[in-house]
Design an enzyme around this catalytic site. Structure first.
Site, short mmCIF file in Angstrom:
data_model
loop_
_atom_site.label_atom_id
_atom_site.label_comp_id
_atom_site.label_asym_id
_atom_site.label_seq_id
_atom_site.Cartn_x
_atom_site.Cartn_y
_atom_site.Cartn_z
N ALA A 75 0.87 -1.17 0.00
CA ALA A 75 0.00 0.00 0.00
C ALA A 75 0.91 1.23 0.00
O ALA A 75 2.06 1.15 0.45
CB ALA A 75 -0.88 -0.03 1.24
N GLY A 117 0.45 -4.93 0.86
CA GLY A 117 -0.73 -4.96 0.00
C GLY A 117 -0.45 -5.60 -1.36
O GLY A 117 -1.36 -6.12 -2.00
N GLU A 174 -0.73 -9.23 -0.78
CA GLU A 174 -2.16 -9.50 -0.60
C GLU A 174 -2.89 -9.49 -1.94
O GLU A 174 -3.78 -10.30 -2.19
CB GLU A 174 -2.77 -8.47 0.35
CG GLU A 174 -2.23 -8.59 1.76
CD GLU A 174 -2.68 -7.46 2.66
OE1 GLU A 174 -2.21 -6.31 2.46
OE2 GLU A 174 -3.51 -7.70 3.55
N GLU A 208 4.26 -5.40 7.28
CA GLU A 208 3.46 -4.39 8.00
C GLU A 208 3.94 -4.18 9.43
O GLU A 208 3.85 -3.08 9.96
CB GLU A 208 1.97 -4.79 7.98
CG GLU A 208 1.26 -4.55 6.67
CD GLU A 208 1.41 -5.68 5.67
OE1 GLU A 208 2.24 -6.59 5.90
OE2 GLU A 208 0.67 -5.66 4.66
N1 DAK Z 1 4.67 3.16 -0.68
C1 DAK Z 1 5.09 4.32 -1.23
N2 DAK Z 1 6.25 4.46 -1.88
C2 DAK Z 1 7.05 3.37 -1.96
C3 DAK Z 1 6.69 2.13 -1.41
C4 DAK Z 1 5.43 2.04 -0.74
N3 DAK Z 1 4.97 0.92 -0.22
N4 DAK Z 1 7.69 1.26 -1.66
C5 DAK Z 1 8.62 1.93 -2.33
N5 DAK Z 1 8.25 3.20 -2.52
C6 DAK Z 1 8.99 4.26 -3.21
C7 DAK Z 1 10.16 4.73 -2.38
O1 DAK Z 1 9.75 5.69 -1.43
C8 DAK Z 1 11.07 5.33 -3.45
O2 DAK Z 1 10.56 6.60 -3.80
P1 DAK Z 1 11.57 7.86 -4.05
O3 DAK Z 1 12.34 8.02 -2.78
O4 DAK Z 1 12.44 7.42 -5.21
O5 DAK Z 1 10.64 9.01 -4.36
C9 DAK Z 1 10.83 4.41 -4.64
O6 DAK Z 1 9.60 3.73 -4.38
C10 DAK Z 1 11.90 3.36 -4.79
O7 DAK Z 1 12.06 2.71 -3.55
P2 DAK Z 1 13.48 2.53 -2.82
O8 DAK Z 1 14.41 3.63 -3.18
O9 DAK Z 1 13.21 2.28 -1.38
O10 DAK Z 1 13.97 1.19 -3.53
P3 DAK Z 1 14.96 0.08 -2.95
O11 DAK Z 1 15.29 -0.80 -4.09
O12 DAK Z 1 16.07 0.70 -2.19
O13 DAK Z 1 14.07 -0.73 -1.87
C11 DAK Z 1 12.05 -1.84 -1.12
C12 DAK Z 1 12.95 -1.45 -2.33
C13 DAK Z 1 10.80 -2.49 -1.67
C14 DAK Z 1 12.81 -2.85 -0.23
C15 DAK Z 1 11.75 -0.55 -0.30
O14 DAK Z 1 11.25 0.44 -1.19
C16 DAK Z 1 10.73 -0.78 0.74
O15 DAK Z 1 11.02 -1.31 1.83
N6 DAK Z 1 9.50 -0.32 0.49
C17 DAK Z 1 8.41 -0.39 1.43
C18 DAK Z 1 7.92 -1.78 1.46
C19 DAK Z 1 6.81 -1.93 2.46
O16 DAK Z 1 7.00 -1.70 3.65
N7 DAK Z 1 5.69 -2.30 1.90
C20 DAK Z 1 4.58 -2.61 2.75
C21 DAK Z 1 3.80 -1.42 2.93
S1 DAK Z 1 2.63 -1.71 4.18
C22 DAK Z 1 -4.40 -1.12 5.44
C23 DAK Z 1 -4.49 -1.91 4.35
C24 DAK Z 1 -3.37 -2.46 3.81
C25 DAK Z 1 -2.17 -2.20 4.35
C26 DAK Z 1 -2.07 -1.40 5.44
C27 DAK Z 1 -3.18 -0.86 5.99
N8 DAK Z 1 -5.57 -0.53 6.03
C28 DAK Z 1 -6.83 -0.90 5.51
C29 DAK Z 1 -5.46 0.51 6.99
C30 DAK Z 1 -1.00 -2.67 3.73
C31 DAK Z 1 0.14 -2.14 4.15
C32 DAK Z 1 1.30 -2.28 3.35
O17 DAK Z 1 1.30 -2.70 2.25
#
Ligand code: DAK
Length: 260
Positions: A67, A112, A115, A135
């Site tokens: 997400a 997400g 998911e 998460e």
């Molecule tokens: N959201 C927004 N931007 C994201 C992103 C994300 N999930 N993942 C990556 N990006 C963006 C980064 O901010 C970066 O943007 P800039 O800085 O270039 O502007 C760009 O994508 C490239 O990412 P990185 O520079 O970080 O790339 P790396 O190769 O170094 O790392 C990575 C890749 C995938 C390991 C890293 O980007 C990372 O850890 N990303 C976050 C992964 C993550 O935590 N995903 C889970 C998100 S939590 C809910 C419903 C659903 C959910 C929650 C609540 N409710 C109903 C309330 C679900 C939650 C999730 O999915």
């Protein structure tokens, strides 16, 4: 079909849908969720001759990296509830879609994104694919069905470990654990998905959609899967495709299904 964050390509009854936010690793922001809802609930069901959908992510690095975290700020409990219900509604419409949907995963499928891949009927991973539910690193739990569908694919112990550690698993482990159906060379995941859908497209389409409904019933607490199978089976018996399938077998020829 017109979307802000999706690209579509429709050929030979197979719709390839690409989530197109590569700079944000295809993270699911509100607009992308709205686009997916419009596609699966309104547009795709109306496509003439549709036999299957491939869902993939743009760029070389990600299916969907979760997400969109930048939209989380300021979310309160009511906002979380609304967001979760909206996501559930969209992901259920993929899981219950009347044609097979395959996630072609060529990189990160996180949060997400994992998911979303799990709400598809099959997952084809490239050797660079990484699956995870990180998460807990953000102080959250999955909100789009992740705690439930992960158990369905890989079992309780493995699911709890992934959900509590936030660790990613690679494509080979996803295959070994039953999360991925196939692992292919990087860049081949969409082609492999099309190949599978092309094979399924030769089967009776009504029977395929009733298969999806029957298998889904196993996981729906308000339904008895065995009873549901009886209902769906009776409907397939009533089709021209069943007559054709049986006749073709007896006449030692290939069946030609019409979907009637
Ligand atoms: N959201 C927004 N931007 C994201 C992103 C994300 N999930 N993942 C990556 N990006 C963006 C980064 O901010 C970066 O943007 P800039 O800085 O270039 O502007 C760009 O994508 C490239 O990412 P990185 O520079 O970080 O790339 P790396 O190769 O170094 O790392 C990575 C890749 C995938 C390991 C890293 O980007 C990372 O850890 N990303 C976050 C992964 C993550 O935590 N995903 C889970 C998100 S939590 C809910 C419903 C659903 C959910 C929650 C609540 N409710 C109903 C309330 C679900 C939650 C999730 O999915």
């Amino acid at each position: 079909m017109n979307y802000k964050n999706l690209m579509t390509d429709y050929e030979n009854g197979i719709l390839v849908v690409t989530i197109n936010r590569p700079k944000a690793l295809n993270a699911l922001n509100e607009q992308t969720l709205n686009d997916l809802r419009q596609l699966f609930q309104e547009d795709a069901p109306e496509l003439k001759g549709l036999r299957g959908v491939v869902l993939t992510g743009a760029g070389d690095k990600a299916f969907v990296a979760g997400a969109d975290i930048s939209e989380f700020t300021g979310l309160d409990a009511q906002g979380g509830l609304d967001m979760s219900q909206k996501g559930h509604d969209i992901f259920f419409s993929i899981e219950r879609f009347f044609r097979p949907v395959i996630a072609a995963v060529g990189g990160y499928a996180l949060g997400g994104g994992c998911e979303l891949a799990m709400s598809c009927h099959l997952r084809v991973a490239s050797e660079k694919a990484l699956f995870g539910q990180p998460e807990v690193n953000l102080g959250l739990i999955p909100g789009y069905g992740g705690t439930q569908r992960l158990i369905q694919y890989i079992g309780k112990g493995r699911a709890l470990e992934i959900l509590m550690t936030g660790d990613m698993i690679d494509a080979q482990k996803a295959l070994d654990w039953g999360l991925a159906n196939h692992v292919v060379s990087h860049g081949e995941e969409v082609n492999k998905s099309i190949e599978i859908l092309t094979k399924i497209a030769k089967k009776a389409p009504f029977a395929v959609s009733k298969t999806i409904a029957s298998v889904n019933a196993y996981f729906e607490s308000q339904k008895d899967g065995f009873e549901q199978e009886v209902i769906e089976f009776a409907q397939t018996v009533n089709t021209e495709d069943f007559k054709e399938g049986a006749a073709a077998f007896l006449e030692k020829r290939k069946a030609v299904f019409t979907g009637k």
